[in-house]
Design a protein around this motif. Sequence first.
Motif, short mmCIF file in Angstrom:
data_model
loop_
_atom_site.label_atom_id
_atom_site.label_comp_id
_atom_site.label_asym_id
_atom_site.label_seq_id
_atom_site.Cartn_x
_atom_site.Cartn_y
_atom_site.Cartn_z
N GLU A 88 -13.50 -5.53 -16.82
CA GLU A 88 -14.88 -5.19 -16.46
C GLU A 88 -14.91 -4.35 -15.19
O GLU A 88 -15.65 -3.36 -15.10
N LEU A 89 -14.13 -4.75 -14.20
CA LEU A 89 -14.09 -3.99 -12.95
C LEU A 89 -13.48 -2.61 -13.17
O LEU A 89 -13.89 -1.63 -12.55
N GLN A 90 -12.52 -2.53 -14.06
CA GLN A 90 -11.92 -1.23 -14.37
C GLN A 90 -12.95 -0.28 -14.97
O GLN A 90 -12.95 0.92 -14.67
N ALA A 91 -13.86 -0.81 -15.79
CA ALA A 91 -14.92 0.03 -16.35
C ALA A 91 -15.84 0.54 -15.24
O ALA A 91 -16.24 1.71 -15.24
N ARG A 92 -16.18 -0.33 -14.29
CA ARG A 92 -17.00 0.11 -13.15
C ARG A 92 -16.25 1.14 -12.33
O ARG A 92 -16.84 2.13 -11.88
N ARG A 93 -14.98 0.91 -12.12
CA ARG A 93 -14.16 1.86 -11.36
C ARG A 93 -14.15 3.23 -12.04
O ARG A 93 -14.32 4.26 -11.39
N THR A 94 -13.94 3.24 -13.35
CA THR A 94 -13.86 4.50 -14.08
C THR A 94 -15.14 5.33 -13.90
O THR A 94 -15.10 6.55 -13.84
N ALA A 95 -16.26 4.64 -13.79
CA ALA A 95 -17.54 5.32 -13.66
C ALA A 95 -17.76 5.93 -12.27
O ALA A 95 -18.51 6.90 -12.15
N GLY A 118 -8.44 11.09 -10.00
CA GLY A 118 -7.16 11.42 -9.39
C GLY A 118 -6.53 10.29 -8.61
O GLY A 118 -5.36 10.38 -8.21
N VAL A 119 -7.28 9.21 -8.38
CA VAL A 119 -6.74 8.03 -7.69
C VAL A 119 -6.19 7.10 -8.76
O VAL A 119 -6.95 6.53 -9.54
N GLY A 120 -4.90 6.95 -8.82
CA GLY A 120 -4.27 6.13 -9.85
C GLY A 120 -4.02 4.71 -9.39
O GLY A 120 -4.23 4.37 -8.23
N SER A 121 -3.59 3.87 -10.30
CA SER A 121 -3.14 2.51 -9.98
C SER A 121 -1.96 2.17 -10.88
O SER A 121 -1.96 2.53 -12.06
N PHE A 137 6.69 -7.85 -6.24
CA PHE A 137 7.90 -7.09 -5.88
C PHE A 137 7.53 -5.68 -5.43
O PHE A 137 8.32 -4.76 -5.54
N GLY A 138 6.30 -5.53 -4.90
CA GLY A 138 5.85 -4.21 -4.47
C GLY A 138 5.39 -4.14 -3.02
O GLY A 138 5.52 -3.10 -2.38
N SER A 139 4.83 -5.22 -2.51
CA SER A 139 4.35 -5.28 -1.12
C SER A 139 3.40 -4.14 -0.77
O SER A 139 3.42 -3.64 0.36
N GLY A 140 2.58 -3.72 -1.74
CA GLY A 140 1.68 -2.61 -1.45
C GLY A 140 2.43 -1.36 -1.04
O GLY A 140 1.98 -0.61 -0.17
N ILE A 141 3.57 -1.12 -1.67
CA ILE A 141 4.54 -0.06 -1.35
C ILE A 141 5.10 -0.26 0.06
O ILE A 141 4.92 0.55 0.98
N ALA A 142 5.77 -1.40 0.24
CA ALA A 142 6.52 -1.71 1.47
C ALA A 142 5.64 -1.91 2.69
O ALA A 142 6.10 -1.76 3.82
N VAL A 143 4.38 -2.28 2.48
CA VAL A 143 3.45 -2.47 3.60
C VAL A 143 3.41 -3.92 4.06
O VAL A 143 3.53 -4.22 5.25
N THR A 144 3.22 -4.85 3.12
CA THR A 144 3.00 -6.25 3.49
C THR A 144 4.32 -7.01 3.59
O THR A 144 4.51 -8.04 2.96
N SER A 145 5.20 -6.50 4.41
CA SER A 145 6.52 -7.12 4.58
C SER A 145 6.41 -8.54 5.11
O SER A 145 7.22 -9.40 4.79
N VAL A 146 5.41 -8.78 5.96
CA VAL A 146 5.21 -10.12 6.54
C VAL A 146 4.28 -10.96 5.67
O VAL A 146 3.88 -12.05 6.06
N GLY A 147 3.95 -10.47 4.46
CA GLY A 147 2.97 -11.09 3.59
C GLY A 147 1.61 -10.43 3.78
O GLY A 147 1.36 -9.78 4.80
N ALA A 148 0.74 -10.62 2.80
CA ALA A 148 -0.55 -9.93 2.81
C ALA A 148 -1.64 -10.68 3.58
O ALA A 148 -2.77 -10.21 3.65
N SER A 149 -1.29 -11.83 4.13
CA SER A 149 -2.26 -12.59 4.93
C SER A 149 -1.51 -13.41 5.98
O SER A 149 -1.76 -14.60 6.17
N ALA A 150 -0.57 -12.75 6.67
CA ALA A 150 0.27 -13.45 7.65
C ALA A 150 -0.58 -14.04 8.77
O ALA A 150 -1.49 -13.38 9.30
N GLU A 151 -0.25 -15.24 9.17
CA GLU A 151 -1.07 -15.98 10.13
C GLU A 151 -1.26 -15.20 11.43
O GLU A 151 -2.39 -15.09 11.95
N ALA A 152 -0.18 -14.67 11.99
CA ALA A 152 -0.29 -13.99 13.28
C ALA A 152 -1.09 -12.70 13.16
O ALA A 152 -1.82 -12.32 14.09
#
Length: 447
Positions: A21-28, A33-36, A61-76
Motif C-alpha cells: 500500500e505504501l509503495q503505491a503511495r510512493r509511486t504516485a 529516479g529514486v530506487g530502492s 546485512f546492509g546497514s543502510g549501505i555501511a551507515v548504521t555500523s553501531v546499529g540504527a538506534s544506538a543508545e549513545a
Amino acid sequence: MSAVPQERRLVTAIPGPKSQELQARRTATVAGGVGSVLPVFTTRAGGGIVEDVDGNRLIDFGSGIAVTSVGASAEAVVRRASAQLQDFTHTCFMVTPYEGYVEVCEQLAELTPGDHAKKSALFNSGAEAVENAVKIARAYTRRQAVVVFDHGYHGRTNLTMALTAKNMPYKHGFGPFAPEIYRVPVAYGYRWPTGAENAGAEASAQAIDMINKQIGAENVAAIIIEPVLGEGGFIEPAKGFLPAISQFATDNGIVFVADEIQSGFCRTGQWFACEDEGVVPDLITTAKGIAGGLPLAAVTGRAEIMDAPHAGGLGGTYGGNPVACAAALGAIETMKELDLNGKAKRIEEVMKGRLAAMAEKHDVIGDIRGRGAMIAVELVESGTRDGAKTPDAAAAAALAKACHQEGLLVLTCGTYGNVLRFLPPLVIGEDLLNEGLDIIENAFAGI
C-alpha cells in the motif's frame, strides 16, 4: 541493547500488504529516479534487525549501505542527539559556532592516521566531502588535474559523477561532466591478467606511467582512491599498490586523498582501511558510519593543506549540523566502548569461514574478499571461475531476491553487477550473523 527484538520473523510475504500500500503511495508522489533495493517500509530498526510495517523482522546485512555500523538506534547516538534537539537544532556554524562541531574535529584528528597536525571541515554527505577535498587540493597545489581509478565510486554530484567509473545508474544521461578528471588502472587482483600476485606492482607502475605521460605529474592536484573500493565490487587493491601510489604522490607534491566514506569507522576492523598497509593520506574523506545514521561528512587532513582555501571558501548551510555532530560523538563513543574493530574482525572470521565452505560446493563463487564487516563474493558463470571468470549478474540478482524473500537484507554491487556485498551492523549478534549465512547457503543451493 536494542529495543527491537533480535530475531528474524516473517509474518507475511516480502513485501507485505502494508508495504505494498505504501509503495503505491510512493509511486504516485516520489520521483521514479529514486530506487530502492527492497520495497519494505521500515518502522523501527536496531542491532541486526530491520522491522517493517507488516511486522516482519529482517536480518540486516546492509546497514543502510555501511551507515548504521553501531546499529540504527544506538543508545549513545539517541541520547546525545536527543539532548542536542532539546537545546537547538541549528544555528549554522558559519554564523554562530558551537562546541559539538569542534569536538567532532578533535575526535577526527585523534582517530585518523598519522601524527601530524590535522584540521577538519564538516559537510552533509560523502559526495560533498569528496568535492571539497578536490577544492582543498586545488587551492593548496594551484593545479587542476585529478586522478581517479577504474571501478571507483565517489558520489552523485556533477564533479563526483565525473570521478565515478560506473555509468549505470550513476552517470547515464547526466553529462556533460566536470573536466580535468583522469582515470588509471587499479590493482584488481582477481581480474588482473598476470595474476593477483603481480597486480600490485604492475598496476601501480601502469598508473604512474599513465599519469606521467598523459597528464604530467606536475599538473596533478589530487589522487583519490577508496582503500577498499565500495560500489566497484569491494575490491581490495593488491598489496603494495596503495603505498606505491601514495609515495608517488608525495614525491610529486600531489595531495593523496583516501576516500574512506564506506570503509571508515571500524568497518574493516581498523578505524580506517588505509591503516592496513600503513598508508597515511594527506586528506581523508568520511561519512556513512560517522554519525550512526544522521547526515554528516568530513574532510580531515594535514593542517597546512586544510588551511589553503581562503576564509569562507569552505562551508555550507547545514554542514556539521549540531544534532548530527552530537550523534557522531555518540557513535564514536559506542565504537570505542564496544571495541567495534574487534567485532568487525570477528564478523570477518565467521563470514569468510562460512563463505569458503560454500565456495567448495558452488563454482558460481569466483572470489571471496574484503575485510572486517565489508565482505563480498564475486559471482561468475558456472565453470568459468578458474578461466574466463565471466561475470554472472543474473546470479547475483537471483541470490539477492532469494535472500530477501527469506528475510535477509543483502545488497549487490560491482562494475559488472555480479557481486553480493555484506555490510552487517558491527553490533549484530553472532546468532543472527550465522542465521543470515544459513539463508545465503540455502540460496546458493537453490540456484
